[in-house]
Design an enzyme around this catalytic site. Structure first.
Site, PDB file in Angstrom:
ATOM      1  N   ASN A   9       0.882  -1.174   0.000  1.00 43.56           N
ATOM      2  CA  ASN A   9       0.000   0.000   0.000  1.00 43.56           C
ATOM      3  C   ASN A   9       0.915   1.218   0.000  1.00 43.56           C
ATOM      4  OD1 ASN A   9      -1.816   2.024   0.474  1.00 43.56           O
ATOM      5  ND2 ASN A   9      -2.355   1.382   2.554  1.00 43.56           N
ATOM      6  N   LYS A  11       0.225   4.256  -0.349  1.00 38.10           N
ATOM      7  CA  LYS A  11      -0.379   5.485   0.208  1.00 38.10           C
ATOM      8  C   LYS A  11      -0.045   6.671  -0.707  1.00 38.10           C
ATOM      9  CE  LYS A  11      -0.192   3.289   4.662  1.00 38.10           C
ATOM     10  NZ  LYS A  11      -0.214   3.389   6.103  1.00 38.10           N
ATOM     11  N   HIS A  97      -9.533   1.218   4.503  1.00 38.11           N
ATOM     12  CA  HIS A  97      -8.279   1.442   5.236  1.00 38.11           C
ATOM     13  C   HIS A  97      -8.537   2.403   6.398  1.00 38.11           C
ATOM     14  CE1 HIS A  97      -4.248   2.697   6.240  1.00 38.11           C
ATOM     15  NE2 HIS A  97      -3.858   1.559   5.687  1.00 38.11           N
ATOM     16  N   GLU A  99      -6.966   4.823   7.478  1.00 37.85           N
ATOM     17  CA  GLU A  99      -6.749   6.247   7.167  1.00 37.85           C
ATOM     18  C   GLU A  99      -7.959   6.846   6.449  1.00 37.85           C
ATOM     19  OE1 GLU A  99      -2.925   5.649   5.350  1.00 37.85           O
ATOM     20  OE2 GLU A  99      -2.153   5.084   7.318  1.00 37.85           O
ATOM     21  N   GLU A 169      -5.677  -4.929  10.255  1.00 38.97           N
ATOM     22  CA  GLU A 169      -4.660  -3.917  10.528  1.00 38.97           C
ATOM     23  C   GLU A 169      -4.987  -3.194  11.822  1.00 38.97           C
ATOM     24  OE1 GLU A 169      -2.546  -2.705   6.648  1.00 38.97           O
ATOM     25  OE2 GLU A 169      -4.307  -1.438   6.839  1.00 38.97           O
ATOM     26  N   GLY A 175       2.149   2.272  10.782  1.00 38.96           N
ATOM     27  CA  GLY A 175       3.100   3.386  10.673  1.00 38.96           C
ATOM     28  C   GLY A 175       3.755   3.764  11.978  1.00 38.96           C
ATOM     29  N   SER A 215       3.137  -2.035  10.416  1.00 36.43           N
ATOM     30  CA  SER A 215       4.580  -2.128  10.680  1.00 36.43           C
ATOM     31  C   SER A 215       5.155  -3.507  10.360  1.00 36.43           C
ATOM     32  CB  SER A 215       4.900  -1.713  12.117  1.00 36.43           C
ATOM     33  OG  SER A 215       4.486  -0.373  12.339  1.00 36.43           O
TER      34      SER A 215
HETATM   35  P1  PGA Z   1       2.642   0.320   7.640  1.00 41.38           P
HETATM   36  O1  PGA Z   1       1.200   0.521   6.963  1.00 41.38           O
HETATM   37  O2  PGA Z   1       3.197  -0.978   7.098  1.00 41.38           O
HETATM   38  O3  PGA Z   1       3.460   1.511   7.182  1.00 41.38           O
HETATM   39  O4  PGA Z   1       2.433   0.264   9.109  1.00 41.38           O
HETATM   40  C1  PGA Z   1       0.344  -0.559   6.717  1.00 41.38           C
HETATM   41  C2  PGA Z   1      -0.949  -0.062   6.118  1.00 41.38           C
HETATM   42  O5  PGA Z   1      -1.410   1.011   6.517  1.00 41.38           O
HETATM   43  O6  PGA Z   1      -1.521  -0.707   5.219  1.00 41.38           O
END
Ligand code: PGA
Length: 254
Positions: A9, A11, A97, A99, A169, A175, A215
């Protein structure tokens, strides 16, 4: 049997040229590796979808978007429909997601419409679920995730489930550098599979891939992916670096 999947992803990262370079590198890596047991998906910003889809040469690699509109067309400035995504050659879309849920206030009802719009356009869906830290601390993580699944997938048939991948997630792990432990991930993945089994039957639940996200990186993918119900990962930060992403893909040997 369900497939193993490593999905990136991106982003809101990488301009067109940087993104195409990364997509080309990962595709070449997969051509060379000749792996047949793992599917690789790169979920890019909209601007990369068309060109990234065109450059793919490895049958193991697919391109996906990170969101779609719940509407099919019309006066919705700035929106992109599922059919538009599909017309680029992309075959997946991430929906729900955290976000999108938090910054864009997307609720389960809207996400359910998006899932239906995506399936109507013959896209495969990576449906995200996961609790925030406060919910875990109150021991509400199972309830939250079960509600996200029940409401987000309302009206979705067992046949449709064949075109859905679930990504668990935990929001506190996205993140942040803090990863769920392998036992925490396994517990939630098994729970998610039980929620799917209740609704769709054991066989459909067993055939659904459930990815871990938050992460995930080369240093923890081996232990996370070794768990029974963890079928791969949805990778954010580490999917932007060719070496890290390919090392995570190599967690699956075949
Ligand atoms: P990250 O994000 O691996 O940077 O923690 C995962 C995601 O949001 O899909």
């Amino acid at each position: 049997m369900r497939r193993k999947i490593v999905a990136g992803n991106w982003k809101m990262n990488l301009n067109l040229h940087e993104g195409l370079d990364l997509a080309r590198s990962v595709d070449r890596y997969m051509q060379k590796s000749k792996k047949t047991d793992v599917d690789v998906i790169m979920c890019t910003p909209y601007i990369h979808l068309s060109k990234a889809s065109e450059l793919l040469a490895s049958p193991a690699v697919s391109i996906g978007a990170q969101d779609c509109s719940d509407k099919s067309s019309g006066a919705y400035t700035g929106e992109i429909s599922a059919a538009m995504i599909s017309s680029t050659g992309a075959t997946y879309v991430i929906i729900g997601h955290s976000e999108r849920r938090s910054y864009h206030k997307e609720d389960n009802e809207l996400l359910n419409k998006k899932v239906k719009a995506a399936l109507d356009a013959r896209l495969k869906v990576i449906f995200c679920c996961g609790e925030v830290l406060e919910e875990r601390e109150k021991n509400l993580h199972r309830d939250v995730v079960s509600k996200q699944l029940r409401e987000g997938l309302a009206g979705i048939s067992a046949d449709d489930l064949d075109n859905i991948v679930i990504a668990y997630e935990p929001v506190w792990a996205i993140g942040t550098g803090v990863t769920a432990s392998k036992d925490q991930a396994q517990e939630m993945h098994a729970y998610i599979r039980s929620v799917l089994a209740e609704k769709y039957g054991k066989e459909s639940a067993e055939n659904t891939a459930i990815l871990y996200g938050g992460s995930c990186k080369p240093s923890n993918s081996v232990e996370l992916f070794s768990m029974n119900d963890v079928d791969g990962g949805l990778i954010g930060g580490a999917s932007l670096k060719e070496d890290d992403f390919c090392t995570i893909i190599d967690t699956f040997p075949g």
